[in-house]
Design a protein around this motif. Structure first.
Motif, PDB file in Angstrom:
ATOM      1  N   LEU A  71      -9.702   9.074  -4.683  1.00 40.40           N
ATOM      2  CA  LEU A  71      -9.488   7.665  -5.001  1.00 40.40           C
ATOM      3  C   LEU A  71      -9.011   7.548  -6.452  1.00 40.40           C
ATOM      4  CD1 LEU A  71      -9.690   4.817  -3.902  1.00 40.40           C
ATOM      5  CD2 LEU A  71     -12.067   4.742  -4.640  1.00 40.40           C
ATOM      6  N   TYR A  72      -7.734   7.263  -6.638  1.00 33.85           N
ATOM      7  CA  TYR A  72      -7.107   7.244  -7.965  1.00 33.85           C
ATOM      8  C   TYR A  72      -6.793   5.799  -8.361  1.00 33.85           C
ATOM      9  CZ  TYR A  72      -6.422  12.223  -7.038  1.00 33.85           C
ATOM     10  OH  TYR A  72      -6.623  13.557  -6.758  1.00 33.85           O
ATOM     11  N   PHE A  73      -7.278   5.396  -9.545  1.00 34.78           N
ATOM     12  CA  PHE A  73      -6.988   4.045 -10.045  1.00 34.78           C
ATOM     13  C   PHE A  73      -6.770   4.066 -11.558  1.00 34.78           C
ATOM     14  CE2 PHE A  73     -11.558   4.576  -9.425  1.00 34.78           C
ATOM     15  CZ  PHE A  73     -12.061   4.335 -10.699  1.00 34.78           C
ATOM     16  N   HIS A  74      -6.303   5.171 -12.106  1.00 31.51           N
ATOM     17  CA  HIS A  74      -6.036   5.263 -13.542  1.00 31.51           C
ATOM     18  C   HIS A  74      -4.796   4.439 -13.896  1.00 31.51           C
ATOM     19  CE1 HIS A  74      -3.990   8.570 -11.444  1.00 31.51           C
ATOM     20  NE2 HIS A  74      -3.007   8.393 -12.319  1.00 31.51           N
ATOM     21  N   ASN A  75      -4.595   4.231 -15.216  1.00 33.08           N
ATOM     22  CA  ASN A  75      -3.457   3.477 -15.748  1.00 33.08           C
ATOM     23  C   ASN A  75      -3.385   2.061 -15.187  1.00 33.08           C
ATOM     24  OD1 ASN A  75      -2.521   5.518 -17.453  1.00 33.08           O
ATOM     25  ND2 ASN A  75      -1.246   6.438 -15.867  1.00 33.08           N
ATOM     26  N   ASN A  76      -4.533   1.426 -15.061  1.00 35.29           N
ATOM     27  CA  ASN A  76      -4.611   0.013 -14.714  1.00 35.29           C
ATOM     28  C   ASN A  76      -5.221  -0.744 -15.895  1.00 35.29           C
ATOM     29  OD1 ASN A  76      -3.927  -0.955 -11.799  1.00 35.29           O
ATOM     30  ND2 ASN A  76      -4.827   1.074 -11.513  1.00 35.29           N
ATOM     31  N   PRO A  77      -4.889  -2.022 -16.075  1.00 31.86           N
ATOM     32  CA  PRO A  77      -5.457  -2.797 -17.196  1.00 31.86           C
ATOM     33  C   PRO A  77      -6.894  -3.233 -16.920  1.00 31.86           C
ATOM     34  CG  PRO A  77      -3.999  -4.183 -15.906  1.00 31.86           C
ATOM     35  CD  PRO A  77      -3.880  -2.806 -15.312  1.00 31.86           C
ATOM     36  N   LEU A  78      -7.785  -2.277 -16.745  1.00 29.87           N
ATOM     37  CA  LEU A  78      -9.178  -2.568 -16.403  1.00 29.87           C
ATOM     38  C   LEU A  78      -9.899  -3.183 -17.604  1.00 29.87           C
ATOM     39  CD1 LEU A  78      -9.981   0.777 -14.555  1.00 29.87           C
ATOM     40  CD2 LEU A  78      -9.488  -1.430 -13.502  1.00 29.87           C
ATOM     41  N   SER A 132      -2.959   3.786  -8.659  1.00 34.08           N
ATOM     42  CA  SER A 132      -2.787   3.893 -10.104  1.00 34.08           C
ATOM     43  C   SER A 132      -1.537   3.150 -10.564  1.00 34.08           C
ATOM     44  CB  SER A 132      -2.701   5.366 -10.517  1.00 34.08           C
ATOM     45  OG  SER A 132      -1.591   5.992  -9.887  1.00 34.08           O
ATOM     46  N   SER A 133      -1.512   2.839 -11.881  1.00 32.30           N
ATOM     47  CA  SER A 133      -0.350   2.199 -12.508  1.00 32.30           C
ATOM     48  C   SER A 133       0.018   0.898 -11.815  1.00 32.30           C
ATOM     49  CB  SER A 133       0.851   3.161 -12.528  1.00 32.30           C
ATOM     50  OG  SER A 133       0.531   4.349 -13.212  1.00 32.30           O
ATOM     51  N   ASN A 134      -0.975   0.057 -11.594  1.00 34.87           N
ATOM     52  CA  ASN A 134      -0.751  -1.281 -11.047  1.00 34.87           C
ATOM     53  C   ASN A 134      -1.282  -2.318 -12.031  1.00 34.87           C
ATOM     54  OD1 ASN A 134       0.386  -1.510  -8.088  1.00 34.87           O
ATOM     55  ND2 ASN A 134      -0.847   0.361  -8.125  1.00 34.87           N
ATOM     56  N   LYS A 135      -1.695  -3.469 -11.556  1.00 32.08           N
ATOM     57  CA  LYS A 135      -2.189  -4.542 -12.416  1.00 32.08           C
ATOM     58  C   LYS A 135      -3.617  -4.945 -12.060  1.00 32.08           C
ATOM     59  CE  LYS A 135       2.318  -6.524 -13.560  1.00 32.08           C
ATOM     60  NZ  LYS A 135       3.142  -7.769 -13.612  1.00 32.08           N
ATOM     61  N   ILE A 136      -4.418  -3.970 -11.646  1.00 32.75           N
ATOM     62  CA  ILE A 136      -5.804  -4.224 -11.260  1.00 32.75           C
ATOM     63  C   ILE A 136      -6.666  -4.313 -12.522  1.00 32.75           C
ATOM     64  CG2 ILE A 136      -7.767  -3.361  -9.944  1.00 32.75           C
ATOM     65  CD1 ILE A 136      -5.776  -1.891  -8.161  1.00 32.75           C
ATOM     66  N   LYS A 161      -3.201   9.907   3.871  1.00 36.06           N
ATOM     67  CA  LYS A 161      -2.806   9.745   2.475  1.00 36.06           C
ATOM     68  C   LYS A 161      -1.914   8.517   2.341  1.00 36.06           C
ATOM     69  CE  LYS A 161      -3.024  14.727   1.566  1.00 36.06           C
ATOM     70  NZ  LYS A 161      -2.312  15.932   1.070  1.00 36.06           N
ATOM     71  N   LEU A 162      -2.287   7.651   1.390  1.00 40.48           N
ATOM     72  CA  LEU A 162      -1.556   6.413   1.154  1.00 40.48           C
ATOM     73  C   LEU A 162      -1.293   6.287  -0.349  1.00 40.48           C
ATOM     74  CD1 LEU A 162      -0.363   3.709   2.037  1.00 40.48           C
ATOM     75  CD2 LEU A 162      -2.671   2.736   1.929  1.00 40.48           C
ATOM     76  N   TYR A 163      -0.002   6.237  -0.711  1.00 40.14           N
ATOM     77  CA  TYR A 163       0.411   6.180  -2.113  1.00 40.14           C
ATOM     78  C   TYR A 163       0.969   4.778  -2.415  1.00 40.14           C
ATOM     79  CZ  TYR A 163       0.097  11.287  -1.853  1.00 40.14           C
ATOM     80  OH  TYR A 163      -0.352  12.576  -1.670  1.00 40.14           O
ATOM     81  N   LEU A 164       0.248   4.037  -3.270  1.00 42.24           N
ATOM     82  CA  LEU A 164       0.647   2.678  -3.641  1.00 42.24           C
ATOM     83  C   LEU A 164       0.792   2.520  -5.149  1.00 42.24           C
ATOM     84  CD1 LEU A 164      -1.696   0.692  -1.230  1.00 42.24           C
ATOM     85  CD2 LEU A 164       0.795   0.776  -1.097  1.00 42.24           C
ATOM     86  N   GLU A 210       2.369  -1.400  12.656  1.00 39.22           N
ATOM     87  CA  GLU A 210       1.548  -1.349  13.864  1.00 39.22           C
ATOM     88  C   GLU A 210       1.935  -0.219  14.816  1.00 39.22           C
ATOM     89  OE1 GLU A 210      -0.007  -4.353  17.421  1.00 39.22           O
ATOM     90  OE2 GLU A 210       1.646  -4.940  16.111  1.00 39.22           O
ATOM     91  N   PRO A 211       3.224   0.055  15.063  1.00 35.01           N
ATOM     92  CA  PRO A 211       3.540   1.132  16.030  1.00 35.01           C
ATOM     93  C   PRO A 211       3.205   2.537  15.532  1.00 35.01           C
ATOM     94  CG  PRO A 211       5.392  -0.391  15.749  1.00 35.01           C
ATOM     95  CD  PRO A 211       4.440  -0.649  14.640  1.00 35.01           C
ATOM     96  N   LEU A 212       2.988   2.707  14.233  1.00 33.46           N
ATOM     97  CA  LEU A 212       2.835   4.044  13.658  1.00 33.46           C
ATOM     98  C   LEU A 212       1.386   4.506  13.737  1.00 33.46           C
ATOM     99  CD1 LEU A 212       5.163   3.609  10.544  1.00 33.46           C
ATOM    100  CD2 LEU A 212       5.737   4.487  12.821  1.00 33.46           C
ATOM    101  N   VAL A 213       0.902   4.700  14.934  1.00 37.29           N
ATOM    102  CA  VAL A 213      -0.484   5.105  15.127  1.00 37.29           C
ATOM    103  C   VAL A 213      -0.686   6.587  14.843  1.00 37.29           C
ATOM    104  CG1 VAL A 213      -0.976   3.281  16.785  1.00 37.29           C
ATOM    105  CG2 VAL A 213      -0.045   5.463  17.582  1.00 37.29           C
ATOM    106  N   ASN A 214       0.390   7.359  14.760  1.00 38.55           N
ATOM    107  CA  ASN A 214       0.286   8.792  14.504  1.00 38.55           C
ATOM    108  C   ASN A 214       0.619   9.163  13.060  1.00 38.55           C
ATOM    109  OD1 ASN A 214      -0.200   9.830  17.332  1.00 38.55           O
ATOM    110  ND2 ASN A 214       1.723   8.751  17.661  1.00 38.55           N
ATOM    111  N   LEU A 215       0.943   8.182  12.235  1.00 34.51           N
ATOM    112  CA  LEU A 215       1.360   8.461  10.863  1.00 34.51           C
ATOM    113  C   LEU A 215       0.193   9.006  10.054  1.00 34.51           C
ATOM    114  CD1 LEU A 215       4.023   8.105   9.250  1.00 34.51           C
ATOM    115  CD2 LEU A 215       2.961   6.093   8.211  1.00 34.51           C
ATOM    116  N   GLU A 216       0.471  10.057   9.262  1.00 36.01           N
ATOM    117  CA  GLU A 216      -0.541  10.697   8.435  1.00 36.01           C
ATOM    118  C   GLU A 216      -0.319  10.482   6.947  1.00 36.01           C
ATOM    119  OE1 GLU A 216      -0.468  14.768   9.551  1.00 36.01           O
ATOM    120  OE2 GLU A 216      -1.179  14.419  11.608  1.00 36.01           O
ATOM    121  N   VAL A 217       0.935  10.378   6.518  1.00 42.19           N
ATOM    122  CA  VAL A 217       1.262  10.209   5.101  1.00 42.19           C
ATOM    123  C   VAL A 217       2.259   9.065   4.967  1.00 42.19           C
ATOM    124  CG1 VAL A 217       2.181  11.292   3.020  1.00 42.19           C
ATOM    125  CG2 VAL A 217       0.901  12.671   4.686  1.00 42.19           C
ATOM    126  N   LEU A 218       1.928   8.111   4.061  1.00 41.44           N
ATOM    127  CA  LEU A 218       2.802   6.968   3.807  1.00 41.44           C
ATOM    128  C   LEU A 218       2.993   6.823   2.302  1.00 41.44           C
ATOM    129  CD1 LEU A 218       4.381   4.469   4.671  1.00 41.44           C
ATOM    130  CD2 LEU A 218       2.221   3.194   4.736  1.00 41.44           C
TER     131      LEU A 218
END
Length: 510
Positions: A230-237, A207-211, A176-179, A145-153
């Motif tokens: 929007l990257y979602f490769h390497n998931n068990p789709l 990408s590389s999750n269990k979606i 940019k958000l890398y999960l 919540e306090p990180l209102v100025n964050l650009e990359v996580l």
């Protein structure tokens, strides 16, 4: 004479008090060291010569086997590197003072398993936060919540399986958000969906999750600048044709997420064998999905139409070309105009507006060209509805006419079986005529007032050679006689024959 030797005992008794004093002092030192040692480790101050490297406003404490964050950080610190250490907890008091100039914090490759909800209260101006390669398992509500100025996580390579829907809601400047490389099983649609998405988020890597299932319909309508990152490769789709259509469209548009990792998009075919297949091969024998083709834009006459210039990047200057490569300029074309967001509005649409429209998008580092084929139908949008209403009205009119005819045929005012005995013949004759006046008992008045139209077979009016006599040369007496004989001959006919006389070919006035 021997005397008891007491010297040794006296010496031992004299040295024991000194030995005991030394033991006491040693024990006190050990206890003090044991008490003070954890405190020294937990609150170790920054040492720019031994534990860290300080270069101007950069403090690097990487690979120093630290279990806690050093205290006494300079207020001018802009970059703090604590990667490759043994830090397990990030409590609220890891920095007791505000660090207003700190914009980069690197905590990757530690053993972080806990983040306090107040861990970032004193570092509100962070723009880059690296928490990758740790032991995080869940992201609680408002943790950032306090990180209102964050650009990359960066949160990749953790063990995250649960993400609260409000975990990123306050990060209005996040780009940019890398999960990737976690245990996520639900696609975080709220991050990109309209009305709930982060407006500046241009890259989301899950990408590389269990979606297993993606919200394909919602992803298809996203702007191109979101789909591009929007990257979602390497998931068990699970293999589905709509998934193939989605990625095939992205590949035709040359979106980075589809082009860069084309071979990494795989899915599981239905069936007990759980066979893996490349998504871009689903148009073959495996599922025989239809080959994707771009659809043309359709419009109707007098319609207000808006053509979107859906570019892969934001904030690009856009120029439109009409069919025939005519540049859309204000004041030249009265029906087409470029809106503030770069889209083209045509109002009203005309038949000559059909053709290929070109959007030229340009920025300092990137250029893009988008083609849109417009097909204008030669009728208004409501034309089909009006035709349907006309056909429906005609059908109802025909049905009503049939019903009225049937009511007249089978619901005549008086049938023979319900009339008095003396009037059966007369009423039967009346039922086979179209009368314009009521029946009267007086024969004189009947001759003057009554005019009946009856339909008889055209064969009875045929003259020589089977032709009709159109001149009507017979006198009135002959006509009355003929009508009388006709009524007598018809008196004994059935009701069905009487009804058929109504539909005779030629009318006769009696």
């Amino acid at each position: 004479m021997l005397q008891p030797s007491t010297g040794a005992g006296d010496g031992l008794s004299e040295t024991l008090p000194h030995w005991r004093k030394r033991q006491t002092w040693a024990l006190c030192l050990i206890i003090c060291a044991a008490l003070l040692w954890p405190t020294a480790v937990a609150g170790s101050t920054l040492n720019c010569h031994k534990t860290c490297i300080c270069a101007s406003n950069i403090v690097s404490c990487s690979k120093m086997n630290l279990s806690t964050v050093p205290t006494g950080l300079p207020l001018y610190t802009a970059v703090l590197d604590l990667s490759y250490n043994e830090i397990q907890l990030l409590r609220s008091e890891w920095t007791p003072v505000r660090l207003p100039k700190l914009h980069n914090l690197l905590l990757s490759h530690n053993r972080l398993g806990f983040l306090s909800s107040e861990a970032f209260v004193y570092v509100k101006y962070l723009r880059y936060l690296d928490l990758s390669s740790n032991n995080l398992r869940q992201l609680d509500e408002f943790i950032f919540e306090p990180l209102v100025n964050l650009e990359v996580l960066l949160l990749y390579n953790n063990h995250i399986s649960q993400i609260d829907r409000s975990a990123f809601v306050t990060m209005i400047n996040l780009q940019k958000l890398y999960l990737s490389q976690n245990q996520i099983s639900r696609f975080p649609l709220e991050l990109v969906k309209e009305r709930s998405r982060l407006e500046k988020l241009s890259l989301l890597d899950v990408s590389s999750n269990k979606i297993k299932v993606l919200p394909v319909d919602e992803l298809q309508v996203l702007p191109a600048w979101i789909k591009n990152g929007l990257y979602f490769h390497n998931n068990p789709l699970i293999c589905r044709c709509d998934l193939y259509t989605l990625l095939a469209h992205w590949y035709i548009r040359k979106l980075n997420s589809a082009v860069d990792f084309k071979d990494d998009y795989t899915c599981t075919l239905p069936g007990p064998q759980k066979t893996q297949e490349r998504v871009f091969d689903l148009s073959g024998d495996s599922m025989n999905c239809s080959t994707f083709k771009e659809k043309d834009e359709e419009a109707y006459l007098e319609q207000k139409l808006t053509l979107e210039c859906d570019t892969k990047h934001r904030k690009m200057s856009k120029t439109w070309l009409m069919p025939g490569n005519v540049v859309v300029t204000h004041g030249i074309n009265q029906t087409a105009s470029v809106l503030d967001d770069g889209s083209l509005q045509i109002n009203p649409v005309r038949i000559e507006d059909s053709g290929t429209y070109t959007c030229l998008a340009m920025s300092e580092t990137f250029n893009e060209t988008i083609y849109i084929v417009l097909k204008v139908h030669n009728f208004t949008m409501h034309g089909g509805g009006e035709t349907l209403n006309t056909a429906y009205t005609t059908l109802v009119g025909c049905l009503a006419s049939v019903v009225l005819v049937l009511m007249y045929l089978y619901m005549t005012p008086c049938r023979c079986f319900c009339c008095p005995k003396g009037k059966r013949g007369e009423d039967s004759i009346h039922s086979s005529m179209l009368s314009v006046t009521p029946t009267h008992e007086d024969p004189a008045l009947k001759a003057e007032l009554n005019r009946h139209v009856a339909f008889i077979d055209s064969k009875e009016l045929q003259g020589q050679n089977g032709k009709l006599n159109p001149n009507g040369d017979e006198d009135d007496d002959d006509m009355d006689a003929e009508a009388g004989s006709l009524m007598k001959g018809k008196r004994k006919k059935s009701v069905a024959e009487s009804i058929s006389s109504v539909f005779s070919d030629t009318p006769m006035v009696v």
